[in-house]
Every structure is written in structure tokens, then in C-alpha cells.
Design a protein around this motif. Structure first.
Motif, PDB file in Angstrom:
ATOM      1  N   PHE A  29       0.808  -1.210   0.000  1.00 21.75           N
ATOM      2  CA  PHE A  29       0.000   0.000   0.000  1.00 21.75           C
ATOM      3  C   PHE A  29       0.843   1.263   0.000  1.00 21.75           C
ATOM      4  O   PHE A  29       0.320   2.359  -0.215  1.00 21.75           O
ATOM      5  CB  PHE A  29      -0.954   0.002   1.198  1.00 21.75           C
ATOM      6  N   ALA A  30       2.146   1.123   0.251  1.00 20.93           N
ATOM      7  CA  ALA A  30       3.037   2.267   0.145  1.00 20.93           C
ATOM      8  C   ALA A  30       3.186   2.733  -1.297  1.00 20.93           C
ATOM      9  O   ALA A  30       3.622   3.855  -1.540  1.00 20.93           O
ATOM     10  CB  ALA A  30       4.406   1.929   0.728  1.00 20.93           C
ATOM     11  N   ILE A  31       2.833   1.869  -2.230  1.00 15.71           N
ATOM     12  CA  ILE A  31       2.840   2.210  -3.647  1.00 15.71           C
ATOM     13  C   ILE A  31       1.399   2.454  -4.069  1.00 15.71           C
ATOM     14  O   ILE A  31       0.600   1.518  -4.140  1.00 15.71           O
ATOM     15  CB  ILE A  31       3.470   1.093  -4.497  1.00 15.71           C
ATOM     16  N   TYR A  32       1.078   3.695  -4.331  1.00 15.07           N
ATOM     17  CA  TYR A  32      -0.303   4.042  -4.639  1.00 15.07           C
ATOM     18  C   TYR A  32      -0.791   3.341  -5.899  1.00 15.07           C
ATOM     19  O   TYR A  32      -1.903   2.812  -5.941  1.00 15.07           O
ATOM     20  CB  TYR A  32      -0.450   5.556  -4.777  1.00 15.07           C
ATOM     21  N   HIS A  96       6.537  -2.804 -10.568  1.00 12.05           N
ATOM     22  CA  HIS A  96       7.130  -1.544 -10.143  1.00 12.05           C
ATOM     23  C   HIS A  96       6.051  -0.494  -9.945  1.00 12.05           C
ATOM     24  O   HIS A  96       4.918  -0.657 -10.384  1.00 12.05           O
ATOM     25  CB  HIS A  96       8.137  -1.063 -11.197  1.00 12.05           C
ATOM     26  N   ASP A  97       6.435   0.565  -9.276  1.00 10.57           N
ATOM     27  CA  ASP A  97       5.588   1.737  -9.189  1.00 10.57           C
ATOM     28  C   ASP A  97       5.267   2.217 -10.601  1.00 10.57           C
ATOM     29  O   ASP A  97       6.092   2.086 -11.511  1.00 10.57           O
ATOM     30  CB  ASP A  97       6.326   2.830  -8.397  1.00 10.57           C
ATOM     31  N   ILE A  98       4.086   2.777 -10.796  1.00  7.93           N
ATOM     32  CA  ILE A  98       3.707   3.280 -12.110  1.00  7.93           C
ATOM     33  C   ILE A  98       4.689   4.347 -12.602  1.00  7.93           C
ATOM     34  O   ILE A  98       4.839   4.545 -13.816  1.00  7.93           O
ATOM     35  CB  ILE A  98       2.263   3.843 -12.075  1.00  7.93           C
ATOM     36  N   ARG A  99       5.369   4.975 -11.652  1.00  3.42           N
ATOM     37  CA  ARG A  99       6.381   5.974 -11.996  1.00  3.42           C
ATOM     38  C   ARG A  99       7.729   5.273 -12.134  1.00  3.42           C
ATOM     39  O   ARG A  99       8.322   4.841 -11.140  1.00  3.42           O
ATOM     40  CB  ARG A  99       6.454   7.051 -10.911  1.00  3.42           C
ATOM     41  N   PRO A 100       8.226   5.152 -13.355  1.00  2.98           N
ATOM     42  CA  PRO A 100       9.439   4.349 -13.598  1.00  2.98           C
ATOM     43  C   PRO A 100      10.667   4.788 -12.820  1.00  2.98           C
ATOM     44  O   PRO A 100      11.513   3.945 -12.483  1.00  2.98           O
ATOM     45  CB  PRO A 100       9.663   4.506 -15.105  1.00  2.98           C
ATOM     46  N   ALA A 101      10.790   6.081 -12.541  1.00  3.10           N
ATOM     47  CA  ALA A 101      11.988   6.596 -11.888  1.00  3.10           C
ATOM     48  C   ALA A 101      11.966   6.429 -10.377  1.00  3.10           C
ATOM     49  O   ALA A 101      12.963   6.716  -9.719  1.00  3.10           O
ATOM     50  CB  ALA A 101      12.183   8.069 -12.243  1.00  3.10           C
ATOM     51  N   ILE A 102      10.857   5.979  -9.829  1.00  4.81           N
ATOM     52  CA  ILE A 102      10.733   5.822  -8.390  1.00  4.81           C
ATOM     53  C   ILE A 102      11.266   4.460  -7.952  1.00  4.81           C
ATOM     54  O   ILE A 102      10.828   3.418  -8.440  1.00  4.81           O
ATOM     55  CB  ILE A 102       9.273   5.976  -7.934  1.00  4.81           C
ATOM     56  N   GLY A 103      12.214   4.491  -7.008  1.00  4.20           N
ATOM     57  CA  GLY A 103      12.760   3.262  -6.479  1.00  4.20           C
ATOM     58  C   GLY A 103      13.654   2.538  -7.462  1.00  4.20           C
ATOM     59  O   GLY A 103      14.022   3.067  -8.512  1.00  4.20           O
ATOM     60  N   SER A 104      14.004   1.314  -7.121  1.00  2.00           N
ATOM     61  CA  SER A 104      14.871   0.499  -7.966  1.00  2.00           C
ATOM     62  C   SER A 104      14.087  -0.638  -8.605  1.00  2.00           C
ATOM     63  O   SER A 104      13.089  -1.108  -8.058  1.00  2.00           O
ATOM     64  CB  SER A 104      16.035  -0.066  -7.148  1.00  2.00           C
ATOM     65  N   TRP A 105      14.564  -1.077  -9.760  1.00  2.00           N
ATOM     66  CA  TRP A 105      13.926  -2.159 -10.492  1.00  2.00           C
ATOM     67  C   TRP A 105      14.537  -3.499 -10.117  1.00  2.00           C
ATOM     68  O   TRP A 105      15.740  -3.619  -9.911  1.00  2.00           O
ATOM     69  CB  TRP A 105      14.059  -1.935 -11.995  1.00  2.00           C
ATOM     70  N   GLY A 106      13.692  -4.506 -10.056  1.00  2.00           N
ATOM     71  CA  GLY A 106      14.152  -5.851  -9.775  1.00  2.00           C
ATOM     72  C   GLY A 106      14.652  -6.532 -11.027  1.00  2.00           C
ATOM     73  O   GLY A 106      14.820  -5.918 -12.087  1.00  2.00           O
ATOM     74  N   GLN A 107      14.902  -7.829 -10.913  1.00  4.76           N
ATOM     75  CA  GLN A 107      15.420  -8.588 -12.050  1.00  4.76           C
ATOM     76  C   GLN A 107      14.333  -9.007 -13.026  1.00  4.76           C
ATOM     77  O   GLN A 107      14.639  -9.382 -14.160  1.00  4.76           O
ATOM     78  CB  GLN A 107      16.163  -9.825 -11.556  1.00  4.76           C
ATOM     79  N   GLY A 108      13.087  -8.946 -12.599  1.00  3.92           N
ATOM     80  CA  GLY A 108      11.995  -9.352 -13.455  1.00  3.92           C
ATOM     81  C   GLY A 108      11.893 -10.870 -13.547  1.00  3.92           C
ATOM     82  O   GLY A 108      12.689 -11.603 -12.976  1.00  3.92           O
TER      83      GLY A 108
END
Length: 115
Positions: A29-32, A96-108
Motif C-alpha cells: 500500500f506504500a505504492i499508490y 514496479h511503481d507506475i512511476r518508472p523513476a521511483i525506487g529500484s527495479w528488480g530482475q523481473g
């Protein structure tokens, strides 16, 4: 910072189904607006589906009627149910967050649709 880990990918035949999981180390829920993205070889990353904490969802035209994004609040996890898979769905899928620049991306997680 919420950490997201994707899983559930694999090799499936056209017309098959897969369910991808996105487990959050913190509260989802921290990610809207949480979203699934995918990136196919030689192509740019694209938005597949998104869901708000209130349960509102959106889908790319290419997956409407086939994919469903939903949350399991008890497990603090968001899922992507993929049905009637097509070869063009082959890609690495990311949560990921809908905002690509927010946080880090995982390996998928790799999804391959092939006969």
C-alpha cells in the motif's frame, strides 16, 4: 523503501496461462499505483497493467480481456494473471511503481510463449 520481487515466469505454449507474482517486502500500500511492465528483446519497456490501492485497474490495449492484475492483501502480493498467451507476450516482466523513476527495479521474470 518497498522492495518488490517478481516470480512465476516460464515457458508456455500459445493459448496457455501463467500467473506472475510480485511480493513486497514492505507494505504494498506504500505504492499508490503498482504496475506490471514488460520488455521484449529489441523493444522498449511498456506498461502492461496497473492497479491502485483502491482497486482501480488499467490495461494496455494489447492485453485487455486476457490479463488481470489483482492484489492479495493478506499476502502483501500483487499478481498478474495471464490467459490466452501469445508469442508477442514474450518478454521480461517487472513489477514496479507506475512511476518508472521511483525506487529500484528488480530482475523481473522471464515469460516465453512458444510452440
Amino acid at each position: 523503501q518497498v522492495q518488490l520481487v517478481e516470480s512465476g515466469g516460464g515457458l508456455v505454449q500459445p493459448g496457455g496461462s501463467l500467473r506472475l507474482s510480485c511480493a513486497a517486502s514492505g507494505s504494498i500500500f506504500a505504492i499508490y499505483v503498482v504496475a506490471w511492465f514488460r520488455q521484449a528483446p529489441g523493444k522498449q519497456r511498456e506498461l502492461v497493467a496497473s492497479a491502485t490501492t483502491g482497486g482501480y485497474t488499467n490495461y494496455a490495449d494489447s492485453v485487455k480481456g486476457r490479463f488481470t492484475i489483482f492484489r492479495d492483501n493478506a499476502k502483501n502480493t500483487v499478481y498478474l494473471q495471464m490467459n490466452n498467451l501469445k508469442p508477442e507476450d514474450t518478454a521480461v516482466y517487472y513489477c514496479h511503481d507506475i512511476r518508472p523513476a521511483i525506487g529500484s527495479w528488480g530482475q523481473g521474470t522471464q515469460v516465453t510463449v512458444s510452440s
